[in-house]
Structure formats: C-alpha cells, structure tokens
Design a protein around this motif. Structure first.
Motif, PDB file in Angstrom:
ATOM      1  N   ILE A 158     -27.131   8.981  -2.434  1.00 55.25           N
ATOM      2  CA  ILE A 158     -25.931   8.844  -3.260  1.00 55.25           C
ATOM      3  C   ILE A 158     -26.048   9.882  -4.367  1.00 55.25           C
ATOM      4  CG2 ILE A 158     -24.606   7.335  -4.779  1.00 55.25           C
ATOM      5  CD1 ILE A 158     -25.830   4.964  -3.167  1.00 55.25           C
ATOM      6  N   LEU A 159     -25.223  10.913  -4.281  1.00 57.66           N
ATOM      7  CA  LEU A 159     -25.223  11.975  -5.284  1.00 57.66           C
ATOM      8  C   LEU A 159     -24.139  11.660  -6.302  1.00 57.66           C
ATOM      9  CD1 LEU A 159     -26.306  14.601  -6.353  1.00 57.66           C
ATOM     10  CD2 LEU A 159     -24.918  15.810  -4.681  1.00 57.66           C
ATOM     11  N   GLY A 160     -24.575  11.396  -7.516  1.00 58.58           N
ATOM     12  CA  GLY A 160     -23.669  10.919  -8.558  1.00 58.58           C
ATOM     13  C   GLY A 160     -23.950   9.452  -8.843  1.00 58.58           C
ATOM     14  N   ALA A 161     -25.177   9.016  -8.492  1.00 65.16           N
ATOM     15  CA  ALA A 161     -25.577   7.621  -8.696  1.00 65.16           C
ATOM     16  C   ALA A 161     -25.510   7.267 -10.181  1.00 65.16           C
ATOM     17  CB  ALA A 161     -26.991   7.407  -8.169  1.00 65.16           C
ATOM     18  N   THR A 162     -25.250   5.983 -10.448  1.00 59.67           N
ATOM     19  CA  THR A 162     -25.115   5.507 -11.816  1.00 59.67           C
ATOM     20  C   THR A 162     -25.650   4.087 -11.940  1.00 59.67           C
ATOM     21  OG1 THR A 162     -23.502   5.012 -13.572  1.00 59.67           O
ATOM     22  CG2 THR A 162     -22.750   4.738 -11.310  1.00 59.67           C
ATOM     23  N   SER A 163     -26.017   3.732 -13.150  1.00 66.28           N
ATOM     24  CA  SER A 163     -26.465   2.368 -13.415  1.00 66.28           C
ATOM     25  C   SER A 163     -25.308   1.476 -13.865  1.00 66.28           C
ATOM     26  CB  SER A 163     -27.566   2.369 -14.482  1.00 66.28           C
ATOM     27  OG  SER A 163     -27.079   2.945 -15.683  1.00 66.28           O
ATOM     28  N   LEU A 182     -29.921  -1.299  -8.959  1.00 69.39           N
ATOM     29  CA  LEU A 182     -30.466  -2.227  -7.963  1.00 69.39           C
ATOM     30  C   LEU A 182     -31.985  -2.126  -7.866  1.00 69.39           C
ATOM     31  CD1 LEU A 182     -27.768  -1.466  -5.258  1.00 69.39           C
ATOM     32  CD2 LEU A 182     -27.746  -3.342  -6.901  1.00 69.39           C
ATOM     33  N   GLY A 183     -32.628  -1.880  -9.012  1.00 71.73           N
ATOM     34  CA  GLY A 183     -34.082  -1.795  -9.053  1.00 71.73           C
ATOM     35  C   GLY A 183     -34.648  -0.466  -8.608  1.00 71.73           C
ATOM     36  N   GLU A 184     -33.796   0.484  -8.266  1.00 78.27           N
ATOM     37  CA  GLU A 184     -34.223   1.816  -7.814  1.00 78.27           C
ATOM     38  C   GLU A 184     -34.007   2.829  -8.940  1.00 78.27           C
ATOM     39  OE1 GLU A 184     -35.293   2.802  -4.666  1.00 78.27           O
ATOM     40  OE2 GLU A 184     -35.177   0.773  -3.853  1.00 78.27           O
ATOM     41  N   GLU A 185     -34.948   3.760  -9.059  1.00 79.08           N
ATOM     42  CA  GLU A 185     -34.819   4.812 -10.059  1.00 79.08           C
ATOM     43  C   GLU A 185     -33.711   5.790  -9.666  1.00 79.08           C
ATOM     44  OE1 GLU A 185     -37.367   8.554 -11.932  1.00 79.08           O
ATOM     45  OE2 GLU A 185     -38.350   7.166 -10.549  1.00 79.08           O
ATOM     46  N   ILE A 186     -32.928   6.162 -10.657  1.00 83.70           N
ATOM     47  CA  ILE A 186     -31.953   7.241 -10.459  1.00 83.70           C
ATOM     48  C   ILE A 186     -32.659   8.525 -10.873  1.00 83.70           C
ATOM     49  CG2 ILE A 186     -29.743   8.229 -11.171  1.00 83.70           C
ATOM     50  CD1 ILE A 186     -28.828   5.318 -11.752  1.00 83.70           C
ATOM     51  N   HIS A 187     -32.903   9.388  -9.905  1.00 79.19           N
ATOM     52  CA  HIS A 187     -33.594  10.644 -10.171  1.00 79.19           C
ATOM     53  C   HIS A 187     -32.624  11.658 -10.771  1.00 79.19           C
ATOM     54  CE1 HIS A 187     -37.253   9.489  -7.978  1.00 79.19           C
ATOM     55  NE2 HIS A 187     -36.412   8.795  -7.221  1.00 79.19           N
ATOM     56  N   LEU A 188     -33.135  12.454 -11.702  1.00 75.66           N
ATOM     57  CA  LEU A 188     -32.328  13.504 -12.318  1.00 75.66           C
ATOM     58  C   LEU A 188     -32.576  14.849 -11.645  1.00 75.66           C
ATOM     59  CD1 LEU A 188     -32.811  12.593 -16.093  1.00 75.66           C
ATOM     60  CD2 LEU A 188     -31.001  11.864 -14.528  1.00 75.66           C
ATOM     61  N   LEU A 218     -29.561   9.985  -6.831  1.00 71.80           N
ATOM     62  CA  LEU A 218     -29.639  11.200  -7.629  1.00 71.80           C
ATOM     63  C   LEU A 218     -28.427  11.208  -8.545  1.00 71.80           C
ATOM     64  CD1 LEU A 218     -31.137  13.878  -8.121  1.00 71.80           C
ATOM     65  CD2 LEU A 218     -29.756  14.894  -6.311  1.00 71.80           C
ATOM     66  N   GLY A 219     -28.672  11.319  -9.841  1.00 70.88           N
ATOM     67  CA  GLY A 219     -27.566  11.276 -10.791  1.00 70.88           C
ATOM     68  C   GLY A 219     -27.761  12.251 -11.932  1.00 70.88           C
ATOM     69  N   ARG A 220     -26.835  12.200 -12.857  1.00 72.80           N
ATOM     70  CA  ARG A 220     -26.866  13.101 -13.997  1.00 72.80           C
ATOM     71  C   ARG A 220     -27.393  12.405 -15.250  1.00 72.80           C
ATOM     72  NH1 ARG A 220     -24.254  17.709 -12.472  1.00 72.80           N
ATOM     73  NH2 ARG A 220     -23.612  18.451 -14.504  1.00 72.80           N
ATOM     74  N   ARG A 221     -27.582  11.084 -15.163  1.00 70.46           N
ATOM     75  CA  ARG A 221     -28.121  10.317 -16.292  1.00 70.46           C
ATOM     76  C   ARG A 221     -29.257   9.425 -15.817  1.00 70.46           C
ATOM     77  NH1 ARG A 221     -22.485   9.702 -17.367  1.00 70.46           N
ATOM     78  NH2 ARG A 221     -21.882  11.061 -19.077  1.00 70.46           N
ATOM     79  N   LYS A 222     -30.279   9.336 -16.645  1.00 65.69           N
ATOM     80  CA  LYS A 222     -31.442   8.509 -16.341  1.00 65.69           C
ATOM     81  C   LYS A 222     -31.050   7.038 -16.292  1.00 65.69           C
ATOM     82  CE  LYS A 222     -36.233   8.627 -17.660  1.00 65.69           C
ATOM     83  NZ  LYS A 222     -37.189   9.184 -18.594  1.00 65.69           N
ATOM     84  N   GLY A 223     -31.683   6.294 -15.403  1.00 68.13           N
ATOM     85  CA  GLY A 223     -31.424   4.865 -15.323  1.00 68.13           C
ATOM     86  C   GLY A 223     -31.924   4.301 -14.010  1.00 68.13           C
TER      87      GLY A 223
END
Length: 119
Positions: free
Chosen positions: A6-11, A42-48, A34-39
C-alpha cells in the motif's frame, strides 16, 4: 494470497488507504506499508523509506499522480504483477510505463475489488 504494498499508507482510520489495509487483512492478504508520515496501521509499521521487499504481487496506489514519478523505478524494481490506480491516482504516463514493463495497470478501487471478489 496476494502480498500487497500500500503506497500512501496512513495511520488515520478514516482514510481509504487505512480501510484498504484493514480489508486486505480481513481477506487474508499480507500487507506492506509505505507512506509519507511515520506511524503504524493495524499493528504494522508504516515505512518512510523504500524497502527491498520480495514477492510483491500487487501495488495499490493512494498517492497523488504528482508524487508518483519518484516511485516509478522503485515500483518497477519490485516486479509486481499489477498496480492498482485507486480513484484520484490515475496516471496515463505511469500506466504506459508499466505496460511497457509487462506490469498490469488497473484503474479501479481496491475496496470495491475486494468486496465483489475481483481482487
């Protein structure tokens, strides 16, 4: 099971990218975020930073076409079977590049595709 980036993932649970992550999980598809903001989502890291993920079946886009060019080479390097352009992410230039690389571009909605069994 289709491993999906998911490119553009968000919390933010009110955003479509988050809802897609939730629904993909519900249907048993592993998710990569993979996102543009840290967070987290669903318990998964959003990578920057772009990760060297293997066995990515699908990339589903939730980023504006103006931000997509910086990801063209990266997405192609993952060698996904397909890239889903969710509403508002349509990009004829990138679609053409993907077709030239034998990657299937799909203009559709991940949430709808899951709901009707077309994912």
């Amino acid at each position: 099971m289709k491993r999906t980036l998911i490119l553009g993932a968000t919390s933010n649970p009110s955003r479509y990218a988050y809802l897609a992550a939730q629904k993909l999980r519900t249907y048993g598809h592993p998710i990569l975020l993979l996102g543009r903001r840290k967070g987290t989502a669903l318990g998964e890291e959003i990578h920057l930073d772009k990760q060297d993920w293997k066995d990515v079946d699908t990339v589903t886009l939730y980023i504006n076409p103006s931000h997509q060019p910086e990801y063209y080479d990266y997405i192609i390097s993952l060698n996904p079977k397909r890239v889903i352009f969710n509403p508002g992410t349509e990009n004829p230039e990138f679609k053409s590049i993907l077709e030239d690389k034998n990657i299937i571009p799909i203009e559709g909605c991940t949430l709808v595709m899951l709901s009707i069994g077309q994912y």
